[in-house]
Design a protein around this motif. Structure first.
Motif, PDB file in Angstrom:
ATOM      1  N   ASP A  39      -9.665 -46.892   2.318  1.00 48.21           N
ATOM      2  CA  ASP A  39     -10.621 -46.833   1.200  1.00 48.21           C
ATOM      3  C   ASP A  39     -12.043 -46.576   1.701  1.00 48.21           C
ATOM      4  N   ALA A  42     -12.304 -43.006   2.028  1.00 50.38           N
ATOM      5  CA  ALA A  42     -12.408 -42.387   0.699  1.00 50.38           C
ATOM      6  C   ALA A  42     -13.842 -42.473   0.187  1.00 50.38           C
ATOM      7  N   LEU A 116      -8.818 -42.439  -3.723  1.00 49.48           N
ATOM      8  CA  LEU A 116      -8.272 -43.732  -3.332  1.00 49.48           C
ATOM      9  C   LEU A 116      -7.922 -43.670  -1.846  1.00 49.48           C
ATOM     10  N   LEU A 118      -4.882 -44.178   0.990  1.00 46.91           N
ATOM     11  CA  LEU A 118      -3.478 -43.779   0.846  1.00 46.91           C
ATOM     12  C   LEU A 118      -2.559 -44.980   0.722  1.00 46.91           C
ATOM     13  N   GLY A 129      -2.108 -44.261  -6.233  1.00 54.71           N
ATOM     14  CA  GLY A 129      -2.722 -42.954  -6.481  1.00 54.71           C
ATOM     15  C   GLY A 129      -1.898 -42.071  -7.413  1.00 54.71           C
ATOM     16  N   HIS A 140      -2.531 -34.500  -8.576  1.00 58.38           N
ATOM     17  CA  HIS A 140      -2.902 -35.322  -7.429  1.00 58.38           C
ATOM     18  C   HIS A 140      -2.418 -34.707  -6.125  1.00 58.38           C
ATOM     19  N   THR A 142      -1.709 -36.406  -2.090  1.00 56.90           N
ATOM     20  CA  THR A 142      -1.788 -37.581  -1.223  1.00 56.90           C
ATOM     21  C   THR A 142      -2.091 -37.171   0.214  1.00 56.90           C
ATOM     22  N   THR A 177      -5.538 -39.103  -2.585  1.00 58.11           N
ATOM     23  CA  THR A 177      -5.525 -40.283  -1.717  1.00 58.11           C
ATOM     24  C   THR A 177      -5.901 -39.823  -0.313  1.00 58.11           C
TER      25      THR A 177
END
Ligand SMILES: Cc1cc2nc3c(=O)[nH]c(=O)nc-3n(C[C@H](O)[C@H](O)[C@H](O)COP(=O)(O)OP(=O)(O)OC[C@H]3O[C@@H](n4cnc5c(N)ncnc54)[C@H](O)[C@@H]3O)c2cc1C
Ligand SMILES: Nc1ncnc2c1ncn2[C@@H]1O[C@H](COP(=O)(O)O)[C@@H](O)[C@H]1O
Lengths: 259, 323
Positions: A39, A42, A116, A118, A129, A140, A142, A177
């Motif tokens: 995070d 992110a 977000l 992962l 996510g 989305h 990832t 993510t």
């Protein structure tokens, strides 16, 4: 670009964890908590995008009282405002429950991009996510390790297994993510820490979102936690550091024969 | 008797090894629950060779022009259609990077739980799923509500070489995906140019983890590596911090190694690291936390501060070399 970053507070990696008496969670007293590792990457990615494109970065967490600290830290690093989803009714949500709450809280804001981590290092679900993307009807991607903003869309680099990568284009608005290592997360500056004090942290409860216990019943829950039993007969070397080292050299030379 | 589906991931027809491991878990579950077992394969004209002689009731080939390469939106829509038609009790998959990408979205679409990254299950009237939490330091038994459960199994949770044999029948199912929006557009897959360090051939590897604490401490570890004539490996955080280049990283997103000696210093042994090194002949771990998961695979363990061990080991090896 209006970006939202989701940050979860988790026990620090160095924590020595103990299980509570009814074996349903860890004992949280005396633990040091911190922002989940991916995070923080992110958040940094969001701050970099804002610096190059303009816009705002909103940080959001769902969790108990203590987790407000991750929002303060993010505001000190340069996020513009925060949303704190805190309510006893949010305790022990599963990923889909958390996503429902977050979707209600974030939906009205119409972000261009939601970032977000992962995977949260406490429960390790690696689910929120894609679930939140489905709730918000956003595309989305990832495991993103690089982002590039094009006209109305993003080009991202996705990490895959065994040293493989893939370039993927995704239309905006979108949800990503982020994998660790994508950038170098910054530290908060003194000025940032001062500025943080005047930034908004909006508190949001279940009632604010019009949600009751019925909406929040989990479909999966932890029945029991336990320390995994050891299956391998590791030979633990004992004694002072000097003694352990001389035993190790002896064993590597004569037992394992690898010297 | 109910129905159990297992999803088989493949790359251009070659089945992922982890899918075969998950399939072994699915076989056990099918026997325990007395369910039929169907392997679901997307985007192939004929069943993959790896499934031809496997104990399975059938191979279900799900076909649509959009399914020949992976894309989350098409895979979710296709599996949604399969679940509607087949009404299984369980959908099993391996917990690959691809599974992480689309199974949660599918679970949300069909409003059923995904219990991810499981290492096993218990059956005692009901089913309980076993998974690791807190990076493998703690295990959890997870219960789910009545109805379809989607489960993904961790790499290595079951052994592909224990698969039962049989002769499955084959069936095809066409799905229409032309109405699904193509908001996500995968491009080419590629590998980065190989670095100078090929750990796969190394006889000895010293691997450093976050426990090394500081970039400066790498100096003494590099010296130890020289004395021990070994290559330097690392966990992911050490690379993320920029302390070592990516070519040193061992694990699911780095190299897979099997040296004669793997000396792990301050590495906790998360599953993503373990998959890259657990087949080493002799594993030594130095870690100050006796509960670190690395000790689960270590032959020799030293519970201590690595900064106290490394200089002493350096000295002991130098003395030995001098003899
Ligand atoms: C999709 C995905 C892919 C990943 N790919 C990889 C990969 O390829 N490779 C990889 O390694 N990881 C990978 N990871 C990350 C992995 O989950 C772990 O986070 C990582 O391996 C932890 O690295 P570490 O052991 O160095 O750090 P930590 O988990 O923080 O462990 C540090 C250890 O050092 C010990 N320690 C601290 N100080 C000392 C000291 N002075 N002396 C002795 N011991 C000490 C601590 O007790 C602890 O056990 C991946 C994660 C995901 C989600
Ligand atoms: N309670 C939470 N509050 C804020 N963000 C969260 C929360 N839980 C998970 N996340 C985000 O979702 C990511 C994946 O978490 P998970 O799916 O739980 O492994 C984390 O890295 C966070 O970015």
């Amino acid at each position: 670009m209006r970006i939202c970053v989701l940050i979860k507070q988790v026990p620090d990696q160095e924590s020595v964890l103990k299980i509570n008496a009814d074996q349903t969670w860890i004992i949280e007293d005396n633990l040091v908590f911190t922002a989940n590792e991916s995070d923080t990457y992110a958040l940094e990615e969001a701050l970099l995008l804002k610096e190059s494109l303009g816009g705002e970065v909103v940080v959001c967490t769902l969790g108990p009282e203590r987790s407000g600290q991750v929002l303060k830290d993010a505001l000190a690093k340069g996020a513009d405002r925060a949303m704190f989803l805190q309510d006893e009714a949010f305790d022990r949500l599963d990923s889909q429950g958390a996503a429902k709450v977050l979707a209600k809280a974030l939906g009205a804001e119409q972000f261009d991009l939601i970032l977000l981590g992962l995977q949260a290092d406490d429960t390790g679900d690696a689910q929120l996510g894609p679930i939140l993307a489905e709730e918000l009807d956003l595309p989305h991607v990832t495991l993103v390790v690089a982002t590039e903003v094009l006209d109305g869309r993003l080009k991202v680099k996705q990490e895959q297994e065994g040293g493989w990568y893939q370039h993927i284009e995704v239309d905006l608005p979108a949800l990503l993510t982020i994998q660790s290592g994508i950038n170098k997360p910054r530290y908060a500056s003194l000025r940032g820490i001062m500025a943080m004090k005047s930034k908004e942290i909006k508190q949001v409860t279940a009632a604010d979102l019009g949600m009751g216990a019925d909406d929040l019943t989990p479909d999966q829950s932890i029945a029991q936690l336990y320390i995994p039993p050891k299956t391998k007969d590791t030979v633990f070397l004992e004694g002072s550091p000097d003694e352990m080292v001389s035993q190790l050299v002896e064993k590597l030379a004569n037992e394992a024969k690898v010297l | 008797m109910g129905k159990l589906l297992t999803f088989i991931q493949h790359q251009e027809g070659k089945v992922a090894r982890t899918s075969l491991e998950a399939l072994r878990g699915a076989q056990e579950l099918a026997t325990t629950l007395d369910h039929t077992l169907t392997a679901v394969v997307f985007g192939l004209e004929s069943g993959p060779a790896e499934l031809a002689n496997i104990q399975l009731d059938e191979v279900l080939l799900v076909q649509a022009p959009e399914l020949t390469t992976y894309s989350s939106e098409y895979f979710v829509a296709a599996m949604e259609a399969v679940l509607k038609a087949e009404i299984p009790h369980l959908l099993i998959s391996s917990h690959t990077y691809q599974a992480r990408d689309w199974l949660p979205r599918l679970a949300c679409r069909v409003e059923r739980p995904l219990v991810s990254d499981c290492v096993g299950y218990e059956h005692d009237g009901g089913l309980t799923w076993i998974r690791q939490v807190f990076q493998g330091k703690i295990s959890a038994k997870v219960e789910s509500s009545e109805g379809l459960v989607i489960v993904s199994f961790q790499s290595g949770a079951y052994r592909a070489d224990e698969l039962g044999s049989g002769s499955p029948s084959q069936r095809t199912m066409e799905v229409r995906l032309s109405a699904v929006p193509a908001r996500v557009r995968p491009g080419d897959r590629f590998q980065e140019a190989k670095g100078a360090v090929d750990l796969s051939r190394a006889e000895r590897i010293i691997a450093v983890g976050r426990g090394v604490g500081d970039e400066e401490n790498l100096t003494m570890i590099k010296e130890l590596a020289k004395t021990l004539q070994s290559e330097l490996g690392s966990s992911r955080p050490v690379v993320d911090y920029g302390w070592l280049p990516h070519e040193h990283q061992v694990g699911s997103s780095g190299q897979t190694v099997s040296p004669r000696l793997y000396l792990a210093l301050g590495v906790s042994g998360a599953i993503q690291h373990q998959v890259g090194m657990k087949n080493s002949d002799c594993i030594v771990a130095v870690n100050k936390d006796v509960n670190a998961p690395i000790f689960e695979v270590a032959d020799y363990g030293i519970v201590a501060d690595l900064l106290e061990i490394v200089p002493r080991l350096q000295k002991a090896l130098e003395e030995r070399n001098a003899d």
